[in-house]
Structure formats: structure tokens, C-alpha cells
Design a protein around this motif. Structure first.
Motif, PDB file in Angstrom:
ATOM      1  N   TYR A   1      -7.364  -5.238 -11.606  1.00  0.00           N
ATOM      2  CA  TYR A   1      -6.395  -4.163 -11.386  1.00  0.00           C
ATOM      3  C   TYR A   1      -4.959  -4.675 -11.441  1.00  0.00           C
ATOM      4  CZ  TYR A   1     -10.032  -0.947  -9.916  1.00  0.00           C
ATOM      5  OH  TYR A   1     -11.113  -0.132  -9.884  1.00  0.00           O
ATOM      6  N   THR A   2      -4.068  -3.833 -11.927  1.00  0.00           N
ATOM      7  CA  THR A   2      -2.648  -4.138 -11.814  1.00  0.00           C
ATOM      8  C   THR A   2      -2.151  -3.488 -10.529  1.00  0.00           C
ATOM      9  OG1 THR A   2      -2.440  -4.076 -14.190  1.00  0.00           O
ATOM     10  CG2 THR A   2      -0.404  -3.910 -12.911  1.00  0.00           C
ATOM     11  N   ILE A   3      -1.605  -4.294  -9.655  1.00  0.00           N
ATOM     12  CA  ILE A   3      -1.210  -3.786  -8.338  1.00  0.00           C
ATOM     13  C   ILE A   3       0.283  -4.029  -8.125  1.00  0.00           C
ATOM     14  CG2 ILE A   3      -1.549  -4.044  -5.845  1.00  0.00           C
ATOM     15  CD1 ILE A   3      -4.043  -3.043  -7.168  1.00  0.00           C
ATOM     16  N   TYR A   4       0.988  -3.019  -7.650  1.00  0.00           N
ATOM     17  CA  TYR A   4       2.362  -3.224  -7.187  1.00  0.00           C
ATOM     18  C   TYR A   4       2.297  -3.244  -5.677  1.00  0.00           C
ATOM     19  CZ  TYR A   4       3.104  -1.791 -11.945  1.00  0.00           C
ATOM     20  OH  TYR A   4       3.031  -1.706 -13.299  1.00  0.00           O
ATOM     21  N   SER A   5       2.904  -4.256  -5.078  1.00  0.00           N
ATOM     22  CA  SER A   5       2.845  -4.216  -3.621  1.00  0.00           C
ATOM     23  C   SER A   5       4.209  -4.427  -2.991  1.00  0.00           C
ATOM     24  CB  SER A   5       1.812  -5.216  -3.088  1.00  0.00           C
ATOM     25  OG  SER A   5       2.232  -6.531  -3.306  1.00  0.00           O
ATOM     26  N   ILE A   6       4.409  -3.768  -1.840  1.00  0.00           N
ATOM     27  CA  ILE A   6       5.657  -3.957  -1.097  1.00  0.00           C
ATOM     28  C   ILE A   6       5.329  -4.154   0.380  1.00  0.00           C
ATOM     29  CG2 ILE A   6       7.284  -2.717  -2.586  1.00  0.00           C
ATOM     30  CD1 ILE A   6       6.891  -0.236  -0.876  1.00  0.00           C
ATOM     31  N   HIS A   7       5.974  -5.121   0.967  1.00  0.00           N
ATOM     32  CA  HIS A   7       5.965  -5.259   2.433  1.00  0.00           C
ATOM     33  C   HIS A   7       7.240  -5.975   2.841  1.00  0.00           C
ATOM     34  CE1 HIS A   7       4.937  -9.491   2.140  1.00  0.00           C
ATOM     35  NE2 HIS A   7       3.797  -9.224   1.504  1.00  0.00           N
ATOM     36  N   ALA A   8       7.495  -5.960   4.122  1.00  0.00           N
ATOM     37  CA  ALA A   8       8.795  -6.423   4.608  1.00  0.00           C
ATOM     38  C   ALA A   8       9.028  -7.910   4.366  1.00  0.00           C
ATOM     39  CB  ALA A   8       8.939  -6.106   6.095  1.00  0.00           C
ATOM     40  N   GLY A   9       7.943  -8.654   4.057  1.00  0.00           N
ATOM     41  CA  GLY A   9       8.085 -10.080   3.821  1.00  0.00           C
ATOM     42  C   GLY A   9       8.575 -10.414   2.423  1.00  0.00           C
ATOM     43  N   LYS A  10       8.604  -9.401   1.550  1.00  0.00           N
ATOM     44  CA  LYS A  10       9.050  -9.656   0.177  1.00  0.00           C
ATOM     45  C   LYS A  10      10.560  -9.459   0.064  1.00  0.00           C
ATOM     46  CE  LYS A  10       4.869  -8.068  -2.187  1.00  0.00           C
ATOM     47  NZ  LYS A  10       4.456  -9.173  -3.045  1.00  0.00           N
ATOM     48  N   PRO A  11      11.189 -10.206  -0.821  1.00  0.00           N
ATOM     49  CA  PRO A  11      12.639 -10.024  -1.011  1.00  0.00           C
ATOM     50  C   PRO A  11      12.940  -8.579  -1.427  1.00  0.00           C
ATOM     51  CG  PRO A  11      11.810 -11.907  -2.260  1.00  0.00           C
ATOM     52  CD  PRO A  11      10.622 -11.206  -1.718  1.00  0.00           C
TER      53      PRO A  11
END
Ligand code: ADP
Ligand code: MG
Length: 489
Positions: free
Chosen positions: A341-351
Motif C-alpha cells: 500500500y501507498t500510505i501517507y502518514s502524519i503525526h506530531a513527531g514528523k517535521p
């Protein structure tokens, strides 16, 4: 009005009491649980949950609780009454039958009680309630009577066209504290006897009830005319079942720094969302189920695409997967990528730059999948999301409404599915409370049984004090939700 000739009056009667400092989040959740109260404007007090918090006289409280049997304030009352009693101009939007009338009557009566009584040569009124039709005005006046009939200090009259003018004039001559009127008739009365019969100089509280209809019936010029004759520092409140734009513009012209309060219980769990769940025996099984669900979603999307291949660009079925921590987010990201799968992920630890870029790609890529922590999803508005997977069970009701709310925005429909592990009792309880019968029975009987027993365990734990629930959680919010659910099916 020149400032010096205005007699001072008091608007502020409410001191928040019995409410230890609540955090913004707690207040947010309390509002959510009280029928999804939305507030615009600054300085709004916390909603009340009991009548006693208003500091009204025991007579009034007895009347409400013992005679009228209004056990609890309704959501609009819970928020609008303290806001008005702080002295604010208020816009209250809540559906028909939700108890708007006493939302403005209780503060009106309180304000009048604090004022200098009418002198012999004053006819009043102190409070003016404007309503669009005769029937409505009569109905409101009846409600006024309920609260004032035994009080010598407050007299009221209902002034509408079609009913006897002479009687109304007689009442007015004796002096009345409250006038309930249709705008047209009130203007007529203002001009009678060269303006000596009714004066507006002591009016300090104006209500526009059923403002949407006042507007539809073309009363705007009359209301504007009436307002011009009333002191500018009056308190002014507006109540309505709907709030169309033209009414909004008018309200912003007439009211001063209003707090706008909207009750929106039908959006607790959006009706366009189908709720689902899966209780997995282990993390392993949970992940396998996730793959299954994603695969199924993909198939469905393909089928739809084939059906609608003519309108090529209309179809986009995005997915959001919610997890509880950055670590899990990273882990699931890798595992899903390993599955192709192609996944986009966001969380507070990412720039920050990465987050923005990922979100943008998620938005612009058709049928894309976003993996994220709940915190970052607040306010995310991507209408094309049709599947929300709550991979880590939610722990509170507000969170559930939030996450499910990421799908089926506007007129879209969608599915929200919560994954549970056997020890996630709070999540099971929340889901069990929100899911409709129709949605429930679409599940495997074994699954239903597991959910039911987990939810029961949680409920027992709450009773025995073993489990604590967050602010407002076990209260009216859930009752509202339950009745809403019954209504829906
Ligand atoms: P709206 O103006 O929002 O249409 P009303 O003020 O006319 O609603 O109230 C609708 C009904 O609900 C009335 O019969 C009223 O007596 C009743 N009601 C008002 N407040 C409460 C309450 N707190 N608890 C129970 N019933 C209430
Ligand atoms: Mg009403």
C-alpha cells in the motif's frame, strides 16, 4: 439618547459557581455531550447542568422543577441562560421544541426584578419580546404568565394585531413590565396618542423570537425602526430554529458582540455514517482484519469506478486510519507498505513540512490512505473520505464523534469502523451506545455478543467506581444520543 440621560441598569447576574476550573478540553467535551453545543464569540461561560447553578430564587426553581417538571435544563437553556445572565447579547439557534422560550424568559425576569420599579407616570415596558405571529406571541405570553402571575411586581401584556386594541391600551396605561408583541402592532402602539401611550426609554431587554420567520415575513424594517428608539446599551437576544445568511447579517447589525450558540444534536454521530466494529482476539488478528477491510474497500471502489466510468473524475474514496500513538503510526505504516500500500502518514513527531506535504498528497491523490494520530486530525476537512478506521479504540465520547466526523462530510456517505481488543471496554461501551440497532445486527452474532458483554462490563465497572468516565460522559449527552438513535430508526 444622550448618555447622561440614561439610567444605569444591571445586566450581569451570573457568577459561575460550583464549577472548579475546567480545562478547555473538559468544557469542549461537556458541550459535546450536552447536545453538541457550538459557541462562537469569546467569554462564554461554561454550560450549566443543574438549575441550582443559576442562583435564581427558590420560588422560580420550585416552579421549574416541581410544577413544570423540567428536571434538567435543555442544551440551549444550559448554555444560553448563563450567557445571557452574564449580560451578553446572544444568538441562540436550536430546533423547534428545544426549550428556547425560557432560555430568554428566565434572564428577562431576573433583569426586571433588579430594576427600579415603574413610577406612576411611566407605562413601561422594561422588556420587549417580538414574535412573528399572533399565535406565537400568545403562546409566549402564556409562558410569561406562568412565571409572573403570582408576582405583583411584573405585569405583562400581549399585543398583536387582530386582538382587541382597546384592552391592550387599558393594560398598557396601567403600566406593564413585559410586552410580547408582533412588530407591526408594537409600532402602531408606539405612535398612538402622539407617542404618549408606550415609551421605549425604559426598555433594557429585547428578544427576537423565531427570528427566521420574523425575517421571512418581512419585519426587518419594522424591527430596525423599533430598535432605533431603544437605548443602545440594551441587552438584545435573538432566537431561531434556523440561521440563514441574511438573518446573520441582520443579527450582526443589531446585536453587540453577540455570543452565538448553536445546538446541533443531530450531528453527534453524523447520520450519513454507517458505524461498524470488529473485536479482534489479538494485535495479529486486528492487523489481518485491517488488511481485509482495506482490500474490500478497494474492490468496492473499483466496482463503482467501472459503473461510473463515464464521469471519470467524479470518483474518489479516501480512507483515514486512526491510531493512538506515533510509535504505532510508524509501525503500521511500515507493515502496510510491506503489503504494497501507498500510505501517507502524519503525526506530531514528523517535521511540519513533511506533515503538510503528506496531507497535500493525501488530498490530491485519488483513493489515497492517510494514517494518523487522532490529535492531528482535528479540523481536518477532506470531503472525499468515505472510510474511517479507528484502529486504536477511542477512550472518550468526544474523540469518537471527532474521528467518525472525518468521514461523510456534507452530503457524502461513509463508513466508520472501530477496531477493538478484548480489554478495550470503554471503547466498546462508547460504540455500543452510539451504534443503531440496524447497524448492530449487520454484524456477526459472535461479534455482537462480545461487544455487548464488553460494554456491560464497562457499565458495571462504572457503577462500582472501578472505571472513571471523563467529564459529562455518563450524563445527558448519552441520553440525547440514545433518543436520537431511536428517532433515526
Ligand atoms: P422552542 O421555542 O425551542 O420551540 P419551547 O420553549 O416552546 O421550545 O418548549 C418546547 C416544550 O418543551 C414546551 O412544552 C416546554 O414546556 C417544554 N420544556 C421547556 N424546557 C424544558 C425542560 N428543561 N425540560 C422539559 N421540558 C421543557
Ligand atoms: Mg419558540
Amino acid at each position: 439618547y444622550a448618555k447622561e440621560e440614561l439610567e444605569p441598569f444591571r445586566k450581569d447576574f451570573y457568577a459561575q459557581q460550583g464549577q472548579p476550573t475546567m480545562t478547555d478540553n473538559e468544557i469542549y467535551e461537556l458541550r459535546l455531550n450536552l447536545g453538541n453545543i457550538k459557541v462562537k464569540g469569546t467569554g462564554c461561560p461554561v454550560p450549566i447542568t443543574r438549575w441550582s447553578q443559576l442562583g435564581l430564587t427558590t420560588d422560580v426553581i420550585n416552579l421549574i422543577v416541581n410544577d413544570l417538571k423540567y428536571e434538567y435544563p435543555t442544551p440551549i437553556q444550559a448554555q444560553a441562560i448563563p450567557a445571557i445572565m452574564c449580560g451578553r447579547d446572544v444568538i441562540g439557534i436550536s430546533k423547534t421544541g428545544s426549550g428556547k422560550t425560557i432560555s430568554y424568559l428566565l434572564p428577562l425576569i431576573r433583569q426586571i426584578k433588579a430594576q427600579r420599579p415603574l413610577s406612576k407616570d411611566e407605562t413601561g415596558p422594561l422588556g420587549l419580546v417580538l414574535a412573528p405571529t399572533r399565535e406565537l406571541a400568545l403562546q409566549i405570553h402564556e409562558e410569561v404568565e406562568k412565571f409572573t402571575s403570582t408576582d405583583q411586581a411584573i405585569n405583562s401584556v400581549c399585543c398583536t394585531g387582530g386582538s382587541e386594541l382597546k384592552k391592550q391600551i387599558q393594560y398598557l396605561k396601567k403600566g406593564v413590565e413585559i410586552v410580547v408583541a408582533t412588530p407591526g402592532r408594537f409600532i402602531d402602539l408606539l405612535t398612538l396618542n402622539y407617542g404618549h401611550l408606550v415609551k421605549t426609554r425604559r426598555i433594557t431587554y429585547v428578544v427576537m423570537d423565531e427570528a427566521d420567520r420574523l425575517f421571512d415575513l418581512g419585519f426587518e424594517p419594522q424591527i430596525t425602526q423599533i430598535m432605533k428608539t431603544i437605548r443602545p446599551d440594551k441587552q438584545c437576544v435573538l432566537f431561531s430554529a434556523t440561521f440563514p445568511n441574511k438573518l446573520r447579517n441582520f443579527a450582526l447589525r443589531v446585536l453587540q458582540e453577540p455570543l452565538s450558540i448553536t445546538i446541533n444534536s443531530k450531528n453527534l454521530v453524523n447520520e450519513n455514517i454507517t458505524q461498524k466494529f470488529y473485536v479482534a482476539g489479538s494485535d495479529e488478528e486486528k492487523f489481518r482484519k485491517l488488511l481485509q477491510v482495506l482490500e474490500y474497500h478497494e474492490q468496492q471502489t473499483d466496482e463503482k469506478l467501472n459503473e461510473e466510468s463515464r464521469e471519470d473524475d467524479g470518483n474518489d474514496e479516501k480512507t483515514i486510519i486512526f491510531v493512538s500513538s506515533q510509535q504505532i503510526c510508524d509501525l503500521i505504516h511500515i507493515k502496510l507498505e510491506n503489503e504494497g500500500y501507498t500510505i501517507y502518514s502524519i503525526h506530531a513527531g514528523k517535521p511540519y513540512q513533511d506533515r503538510v506535504a503528506n496531507l497535500e498528497q493525501f488530498r490530491t491523490t485519488r483513493n489515497s490512505i492517510l494514517l494518523c494520530t487522532e490529535v492531528l486530525s482535528r479540523g481536518l476537512n477532506v470531503p472525499e473520505v468515505s472510510l474511517v478506521l479507528i484502529y486504536s479504540a477511542v477512550k472518550c465520547f468526544a474523540q469518537y464523534v471527532h474521528t467518525t466526523g472525518r468521514t461523510a462530510r456534507g452530503t457524502h456517505t461513509g463508513v466508520a469502523m472501530m477496531f477493538l481488543l478484548p480489554d478495550e471496554l470503554a471503547g466498546a461501551y462508547i460504540l455500543f451506545k452510539s451504534i443503531c440497532e440496524k447497524e448492530l445486527i449487520a454484524h456477526d452474532p459472535k461479534q455482537i455478543e462480545m461487544l455487548r458483554s464488553m460494554s456491560q462490563n464497562f457499565e458495571q465497572g462504572m457503577k462500582s467506581g472501578k472505571f472513571k468516565v471523563s467529564q459529562g460522559f455518563g450524563g445527558k449527552g448519552l441520553d440525547n444520543l440514545e433518543s436520537k438513535r431511536k428517532e433515526k430508526h
